[in-house]
Design a protein around this motif. Sequence first.
Motif: not given
Length: 304
Positions: A179, A181, A186, A199, A201, A205, A207, A289
Amino acid sequence: MLLSPTRLSQLLRTEAGCILLDASWHMPNSPRNARNEFLARRIPGSNFLDLDEVASPHDLGLKHMLPSGEVFAKACEKFGIEPSSRVVIYDSHGVFSSPRALWTFKCFGHQNVSILDGGLPRWAAEGFPTDSNPPQDSTKTATYPVPSLESKPVRSYEEVVSNSGLIPFQSPAAELVLDARSRGRYLGTDPEPRPGLSSGHIPNSVSLPFNLFLENNTAKDGSSYTTLLSEPQLRTAVVDTLGPEKAQAVFDGKVSVIASCGSGMTAAILWLGLQTLGVKQVAIYDESWTGYALRPSSRVEKSP
């Protein structure tokens, strides 16, 4: 896939058919306007590639989704691009939206394509010329047969949901979702820039904020721009995120990667960095996302 301003300048002198595309894009909440900035200043001979226009319509209203082969071919013909053409893409941040455009070309099998590392700001900072005159429409004629979309570099919502129940590095079929972001988005502690969007995740996943793949540079005039990190620095960023053993599994191609972000834009920076390290099994979740969180049935995690 990366060119310095000096190398691009050499290409423009020696390859008459080199096509330059400004693929600048700004976040929806940004006051900047990429097309107006292109009209105000650009590398001489450039065309403006609007990633929101050269795109496919989406049921959820998402922008800059991968275009169809027909839309891509039509855009290429407008710019005078043929399948064999040398294409160089840049943006006004340095490295931000140009990797997304590069990935789009690669998805349709166009091989002779690169980005300008550092983009327009670095080009200008290193003393190369810019153009502020009204741009002229391309007079080049080109034929671009409608290409087929390669399935390997892109993942759908259904594929991501199916993969989200698998644990990377434990299940042989699991792909690692990275991810791009910010860490706060996240974790669900910071809001999304799109109003009303949760928001958090995708389950399982990891970060890896896209800015960990970039270096911030300051020119003599005080302007700033980003460039992609060197290969050793990119490798360190992956190892620091995953740990040595898991990172090595990615480098060796034992675990495939899906890059995701807010809307499929900065995920391409992770794609580019991993490609630079020789990791070929990297796809992008095109909706990212925004598409995932907009669907009420999606599982949203907010813990590390």
